[in-house]
Each structure stands twice: as C-alpha cells, then as structure tokens.
Design a protein around this motif. Structure first.
Motif, PDB file in Angstrom:
ATOM      1  N   GLN A  15      23.402  69.447   2.203  1.00 55.10           N
ATOM      2  CA  GLN A  15      24.013  68.527   1.259  1.00 55.10           C
ATOM      3  C   GLN A  15      22.986  67.658   0.550  1.00 55.10           C
ATOM      4  N   HIS A  16      21.909  67.314   1.208  1.00 53.39           N
ATOM      5  CA  HIS A  16      20.967  66.360   0.647  1.00 53.39           C
ATOM      6  C   HIS A  16      19.916  66.994  -0.258  1.00 53.39           C
ATOM      7  N   SER A  17      20.013  68.303  -0.505  1.00 55.98           N
ATOM      8  CA  SER A  17      19.017  68.917  -1.379  1.00 55.98           C
ATOM      9  C   SER A  17      19.614  69.864  -2.409  1.00 55.98           C
ATOM     10  N   LYS A  18      20.935  69.892  -2.539  1.00 56.14           N
ATOM     11  CA  LYS A  18      21.557  70.757  -3.531  1.00 56.14           C
ATOM     12  C   LYS A  18      21.294  70.256  -4.945  1.00 56.14           C
ATOM     13  N   VAL A  19      21.224  71.210  -5.868  1.00 59.45           N
ATOM     14  CA  VAL A  19      21.207  70.902  -7.292  1.00 59.45           C
ATOM     15  C   VAL A  19      22.472  71.516  -7.889  1.00 59.45           C
ATOM     16  N   VAL A  20      23.289  70.668  -8.496  1.00 60.90           N
ATOM     17  CA  VAL A  20      24.629  71.065  -8.914  1.00 60.90           C
ATOM     18  C   VAL A  20      24.836  70.737 -10.385  1.00 60.90           C
ATOM     19  N   ILE A  21      25.430  71.671 -11.123  1.00 60.05           N
ATOM     20  CA  ILE A  21      25.898  71.411 -12.484  1.00 60.05           C
ATOM     21  C   ILE A  21      27.414  71.378 -12.460  1.00 60.05           C
ATOM     22  N   ALA A  84      21.834  73.184 -20.707  1.00 59.84           N
ATOM     23  CA  ALA A  84      22.215  72.421 -19.516  1.00 59.84           C
ATOM     24  C   ALA A  84      21.590  73.015 -18.255  1.00 59.84           C
ATOM     25  N   VAL A  85      21.603  74.338 -18.165  1.00 57.76           N
ATOM     26  CA  VAL A  85      20.985  74.997 -17.013  1.00 57.76           C
ATOM     27  C   VAL A  85      19.475  74.763 -17.013  1.00 57.76           C
ATOM     28  N   ASP A  86      18.850  74.860 -18.188  1.00 61.75           N
ATOM     29  CA  ASP A  86      17.413  74.614 -18.275  1.00 61.75           C
ATOM     30  C   ASP A  86      17.060  73.194 -17.832  1.00 61.75           C
ATOM     31  N   ILE A  87      17.886  72.220 -18.199  1.00 60.91           N
ATOM     32  CA  ILE A  87      17.636  70.834 -17.806  1.00 60.91           C
ATOM     33  C   ILE A  87      17.703  70.684 -16.292  1.00 60.91           C
ATOM     34  N   PHE A  92      15.122  69.200 -11.743  1.00 57.70           N
ATOM     35  CA  PHE A  92      15.317  69.218 -10.290  1.00 57.70           C
ATOM     36  C   PHE A  92      14.726  70.432  -9.590  1.00 57.70           C
ATOM     37  N   GLY A  93      14.151  71.350 -10.356  1.00 62.45           N
ATOM     38  CA  GLY A  93      13.410  72.450  -9.742  1.00 62.45           C
ATOM     39  C   GLY A  93      14.160  73.731  -9.507  1.00 62.45           C
TER      40      GLY A  93
END
Length: 272
Positions: A15-21, A84-87, A92-93
C-alpha cells in the motif's frame, strides 16, 4: 528493482509504494478512490476535465502534496490519456494501478438520442477506458512489473434502462473490454478487473437519478439492503482489487449493489 515492486502475477506493491492513476478523480467515485489510495499511502495521479474540482481536491487533501498530482485531461483523447500516464511514470517512476473511472450519463428518451449524444457518452465511457487500458498496459509492460487495471462499470451494463440508453450501452461494452483485455494482458502479469456499482450517492446520481421522492422510492424498492451505497464503499472494492488479496482475480466485474442484481421483485420502502 526495489523490494516493493510487483511480480509478474499482476500483484501490485504494498500500500505504501503503489502508483495509481484515477480518471474522473475530482468528484464522486473517482474522488473517493483517490482519497482511499492516498490514505493507504499510495502516490496518486488524479485526472479530470474539471479544473476547479481538481484544485478543490488538492486543497482539501490531508496527504502530502508530494504524493498527489492532478492532470487536466479529456479521456476521450488519446494524447491526453497518454500524457497522464507519462506524468505518473515521470513523477513517480512507474505505474501500478490504473482506474478508468471517468464517466458521464444522459437521461433522455431513446428516440431522441442524436449521433452527437451517442458519440459523446461512448467517447468518455468506452473509448476513454479503452485508451486508458492501452496506455497503462504499455507503461506496465515497459516497467516489467505487471499491474492492475480497474474499469468502473455499472449494474446498468446488465440491467436494461432505456432512459439512460447510451450509458447502459457504454457500460455493457466496458464489461467486454474488461474480459478481452484481461485475456490479452494476462501473460504480461497485468490483471484487468471491473467494478459495477449499484446506486451510489454521488453528485451525478443525485442530479440524474434521485431527482424526486418517486425516483428515490423506485430505486430503493429494488435494493434489498434498503439504502444507496456510499462512494467510500466502492473505493474499498477498488483497494481490494488492487491488492495482493485479489491476486487470482482477472476478467471479472464485481457488483457492489446492495443486492439489486439478484432481486426479481420489489421490497417495501420505509417512508421518511
């Protein structure tokens, strides 16, 4: 590769490292999902056309500004979705979870639907998620860590409702997008799942469905639990589907609907 990265089974990081759009992230179900994932420690990119609501989201968020990005974008346009995906990847990597939530509804008589009406609703509700699935999957494959794509469907993908025909048609197509993409992307460790809410108390529902006592009675008489859902309850389903607990679920749409889909009769509604 960090220890928090997902493996090829479509399990996202902790949970503490997810990157979510989250598309349509400024209001309603999208905002509830943004707030839930932020509260769980994720880094989130909220995408919406509504600039003022995005600003409101940012100003009222209790999470550190370093974990929230907002993007003004039209999901029916490929360039906007890819931006948006590129951002997300640049800021965030990587990308771990894509929630295709943006949607619109128009209530109108079936025979009055124009070509423009049809194109507008299908453009946001079906073309948008298709573009989101493609863009997210490409980023996830490039990252080599799998991921999860969640499409926000509706019980109206199954139930026929001619008063919101274009919405229902778009959600029916969205369910097929979920199943087709799940098969196409399984070998890449990407799970594709859907959520099909019943009647949830969002602004869109209040303005388009729950517009009178008669409409409220009609909705609740077909809902065994006797109430509408809260946006946070849908966000909880999204959090589950994005978690390791759902690691063997793909191609399915989950229906948090208070029992509505299984009901074949009406139930009494208490007057208020």
């Amino acid at each position: 590769m960090t220890s928090g990265n997902s493996d090829s089974s479509g399990v996202v990081p902790s949970q503490h490292s997810k990157v979510v759009i989250v598309t349509g992230g400024a209001r309603g179900l999208g905002r509830a999902c943004v707030e839930r994932f932020l509260n769980d420690g994720a880094r989130v990119v909220a995408v919406d056309l509504d600039e003022s609501s995005l600003a409101d989201l940012s100003s009222k968020s209790d999470s550190p500004a370093s974990r929230l990005r907002t993007v003004i974008a039209d999901v029916s346009k490929r360039a906007d979705v890819e931006r948006a995906v590129d951002i997300a990847v640049q800021e965030f990597g990587r990308l771990d979870v894509m929630i295709n939530n943006a949607g619109i509804v128009r209530s109108q008589d079936f025979l009055t639907i124009t070509e423009d009406d049809f194109d507008k609703v299908l453009g946001v509700n079906l073309k948008g998620p298709f573009l989101g699935v493609q863009a997210a999957a490409r980023a996830m494959i490039a990252g080599g860590n799998g991921g999860v794509i969640i499409n926000m469907s509706s019980i109206n993908a199954i139930l026929a409702n001619p008063s919101i025909a274009t919405y229902a048609i778009s959600k029916g197509g969205l369910n097929q997008l979920t199943t087709t993409a799940a098969l196409a992307l399984a070998s890449h460790g990407i799970r594709v799942v859907g959520i099909g809410p019943g009647t949830i108390l969002t602004d869109m529902v209040a303005k388009s469905i729950m517009t009178s006592d008669e409409a409220r009675h009609s909705i609740l008489s077909r809902t065994p639990m006797g109430r509408c859902g809260d946006p946070s309850e849908i966000a909880s389903v999204a959090a589950f589907l994005a978690s390791k607990d759902a690691s063997y679920i793909t191609g399915q749409t989950i229906y948090p609907d208070g029992g509505r889909l299984i009901l074949n009769y009406t139930v009494p509604v208490a007057s208020q």
